[in-house]
Structures are given as C-alpha cells and as structure tokens.
Design a protein around this motif. Structure first.
Motif, PDB file in Angstrom:
ATOM      1  N   GLY A 198     -35.588-106.874 -42.001  1.00 41.86           N
ATOM      2  CA  GLY A 198     -34.963-107.626 -40.935  1.00 41.86           C
ATOM      3  C   GLY A 198     -33.505-107.264 -40.741  1.00 41.86           C
ATOM      4  N   VAL A 199     -32.965-107.710 -39.615  1.00 41.86           N
ATOM      5  CA  VAL A 199     -31.555-107.464 -39.301  1.00 41.86           C
ATOM      6  C   VAL A 199     -30.656-108.160 -40.309  1.00 41.86           C
ATOM      7  CG1 VAL A 199     -29.753-107.802 -37.578  1.00 41.86           C
ATOM      8  CG2 VAL A 199     -32.061-107.156 -36.854  1.00 41.86           C
ATOM      9  N   GLY A 200     -31.062-109.364 -40.745  1.00 39.43           N
ATOM     10  CA  GLY A 200     -30.262-110.103 -41.709  1.00 39.43           C
ATOM     11  C   GLY A 200     -30.077-109.350 -43.010  1.00 39.43           C
ATOM     12  N   LEU A 208     -25.038-101.601 -37.254  1.00 45.24           N
ATOM     13  CA  LEU A 208     -25.749-100.974 -36.140  1.00 45.24           C
ATOM     14  C   LEU A 208     -26.460 -99.698 -36.598  1.00 45.24           C
ATOM     15  CD1 LEU A 208     -26.400-100.983 -33.132  1.00 45.24           C
ATOM     16  CD2 LEU A 208     -24.250 -99.748 -32.727  1.00 45.24           C
ATOM     17  N   SER A 209     -25.800 -98.914 -37.444  1.00 46.91           N
ATOM     18  CA  SER A 209     -26.418 -97.681 -37.967  1.00 46.91           C
ATOM     19  C   SER A 209     -27.656 -98.002 -38.795  1.00 46.91           C
ATOM     20  CB  SER A 209     -25.413 -96.905 -38.804  1.00 46.91           C
ATOM     21  OG  SER A 209     -24.293 -96.493 -38.036  1.00 46.91           O
ATOM     22  N   GLY A 210     -27.550 -99.053 -39.622  1.00 44.56           N
ATOM     23  CA  GLY A 210     -28.696 -99.442 -40.429  1.00 44.56           C
ATOM     24  C   GLY A 210     -29.870 -99.886 -39.585  1.00 44.56           C
ATOM     25  N   ILE A 211     -29.589-100.661 -38.519  1.00 42.16           N
ATOM     26  CA  ILE A 211     -30.662-101.123 -37.640  1.00 42.16           C
ATOM     27  C   ILE A 211     -31.357 -99.959 -36.951  1.00 42.16           C
ATOM     28  CG2 ILE A 211     -31.157-102.439 -35.544  1.00 42.16           C
ATOM     29  CD1 ILE A 211     -28.885-104.356 -36.374  1.00 42.16           C
ATOM     30  N   LEU A 212     -30.549 -99.028 -36.410  1.00 39.51           N
ATOM     31  CA  LEU A 212     -31.130 -97.876 -35.705  1.00 39.51           C
ATOM     32  C   LEU A 212     -31.906 -96.980 -36.666  1.00 39.51           C
ATOM     33  CD1 LEU A 212     -28.149 -96.967 -33.332  1.00 39.51           C
ATOM     34  CD2 LEU A 212     -30.317 -98.108 -32.744  1.00 39.51           C
TER      35      LEU A 212
END
Length: 343
Positions: A257-259, A335-339
C-alpha cells in the motif's frame, strides 16, 4: 591510561580506529562467536559469499571512478549548466547521476556554479539527483538487488532531479528564493578539492605522471572505502537474516500500500545508510517481506537525507531552501516508491 591521556593525538587515532567499519564488523562477529558460537560459521559464510559475489562490481566501479578522476572528466558536468534554464534542468538531472562526486565534494562544485550565476533550479536538480546514483552505486545496487532495481533507482534519481528543478523554477517565478545563498565556500568538508570548471579532460591520462598518481591513489582509496563498507553491510545483512524474524519486517514495511511506502520513506530519512551499505541490507529486508516500492522509497529518502548531503545544503543555502530540499526529497521518494511498485 596515563599515556593516552597525556597524548591526545594517540587517543584521537585510537578513537578513529575504533569507529571504523572494520572494527564494527569484527565486534559484531565476535559477539556472535561468544553469544551464539553455533551460528558464527553461517553468518561468516553468508557475508563472505555475498562480498565475493559483489567483488566484480566493486573492481569495475573502482576502475571506472579512478579513470574519471585521473582524466578530469568530472569537469564535463559543468556544461550542463550552460544555456536555457529548462535545458539546464534537464541536463543537470541527468549529469547528477553520472557525476563521480561524494556528497561533500559536491559542495565547492555547487558553490562555484551558484557564484557563476547558475540558476538555483538547475543546481537543485543536480543536487537532488547526485547523492542518489553514480557509476559505483549503480553497479553495487545491481549486484545486491538486480539490474531492474538499479535501473529503477537511476530513473528515480533523474526523475527526482527534474521534479525538484522544475518545482524550484515555479517557486522562483513567484519571487521565492530571490537570494538563496549564504556565504560561498571554497573548499569541501572532506578536503576534496573543487573541480576546475574550465579545464578539459585528458583521456590518455597515463601519459602524465601526476595523473597516473591520481589514478593509483583513487584506486586504493576508493577500493578500500568500498570494501570496508560492503564488508560491514554484508555482516549486518547476515545478522538481519539470522536474527530478525521475517514477520517483524513484514509488519513494519511489508505490504504494497501507499501507506507502507510513505512509512519506509520517513523511516529511511533518519535511518540513513550510505549508498554502498543500503543495497545489501535492503536485499535482506526484501527477502523478509519488504515490498520493492518501500525499498525504493527507503533508499531514495535515505540518500537525500544523508548527513553529508544535508550538510552540503545547509552550509551553502538559507534555511527555506534547505527545508524545500528535504520536502522535495521526501515527497519524491514516496512518489518514486509508488511508481516503482506499480511497474
């Protein structure tokens, strides 16, 4: 004891020796040998095999870095700061990942560019991308985490540079950061000399005795530097794998997840490990449940928030620029981790 007290030079030298990665590695292994002798062989073999696996990357990285230093090729980076501002931001973000600078050596380089009138937007693009990746770090990351992760980090470094550069450009368009500099420094924090921005590379460096000496000195210095930090990294990874339950890691930074990615970035900032130590440890964490996106966010946030990198920013620019640097670094890491997780 009296002799050490009366001779502060000896005391300082002894303290420096105690604080070296070699000593920390030896103390950790000694502790395992004393407390869990049945496990010492497993820990040592794990660390040695991992170090041997990465050895070819270390050798190539050290040769490449020594060649760049001996030829003076780092001066080519200065060309990224000539021309239109948008072009400067683009080139600065790309060259930031190629520049063979340590976090403190970049101080006089950045100071010189700002003193010469380079816009803060382009300088920030270089400043954000430079601590994240360089040729040695790329190879070591590939050796520990694989080429997809290494390339992902390189792309993230350039992306963060672009993100920061254009964000600063937009803010400056509104009148922010009109006078960003403190007092320009002329030397770096580690004694590295500032690169000469107007010099040209000498590719056949072996024809000059001084450059040959530079190559030898860089090879020995960087080789020992990488070896000692990677040895410590693999000892720590071996201990992590042996003693930290996988469910503990998964409970903190597991999941997709994003969290989780945001937590990894926030944890990565104060828990910084340099770019040579982080990849092996993250490999161990990923084996125990850490997601790829969280690992990427942790690594990027940690590199941006390293003590040398933050000292470089703080020593040159005003507090509001420093705060913006950290904000861009954390948000860019998330943001880098999410992408990366999505891809």
């Amino acid at each position: 004891m009296a002799d050490l007290t009366q001779n502060p030079t000896v005391s300082r030298q002894a303290l420096r020796w105690i604080k070296t990665p070699w000593t920390v590695s030896a103390v950790l292994l000694l502790a395992v040998a004393l407390l869990h002798p049945e496990n010492i062989e497993t820990v040592v073999l794990f660390a040695v095999n991992a170090l041997l696996h990465t050895g070819r990357y270390i050798l190539f990285a050290v040769l490449l870095l020594s060649y760049l230093k001996a030829t003076g090729a780092e001066t080519m980076v200065a060309r990224a700061f000539e021309g239109r501002e948008v072009r400067m931001i683009l080139l600065a973000a790309v060259f930031g990942g190629l520049a063979p600078f340590c976090s403190c050596e970049v101080i006089p380089f950045i100071a010189g560019l700002l003193a010469l009138g380079a816009p803060l937007s382009a300088v920030m693009a270089f400043w954000l991308s430079s601590p994240l990746i360089d040729p040695p770090t790329l190879l070591i990351t590939a050796g520990a985490l694989g080429w997809p992760f290494a390339f992902g980090k390189a792309v993230a470094a350039v992306g963060l540079g672009l993100f920061g550069g254009f964000a600063i450009k937009a803010l400056m368009g509104r009148g922010v950061f009109a006078n960003p500099l403190k007092q320009v420094q002329k030397s770096s924090c580690c004694g590295c000399g500032a690169p000469k921005l107007d010099s040209k590379p000498v590719w056949a460096f072996w024809r000059e005795a001084e450059r040959r000496q530079t190559f030898r000195a860089e090879f020995v210095t960087n080789g020992l530097f990488l070896l000692k930090w990677l040895a410590l990294a693999y000892v720590l990874e071996a201990l992590l794998v042996s003693y930290v339950p996988a469910e503990t890691i998964a409970g903190i930074v597991g999941g997709e997840g994003v969290g989780t990615i945001a937590i990894a970035a926030l944890v990565g900032m104060p828990a910084y490990l340099n770019s040579y130590v982080a990849p092996p440890l993250l490999a161990g964490l990923m084996e125990q449940g850490m997601s790829a996106g969280a690992a990427m966010a942790f690594m990027i946030a940690g590199a941006v928030s390293s003590i040398p990198a933050m000292a470089a920013v703080w020593s040159l620019v005003k507090p509001q620029v420093f705060a913006t640097y950290l904000a861009l670094g954390v948000s860019g890491a998330i943001l880098s981790g999410i992408l990366f997780q999505m891809l």
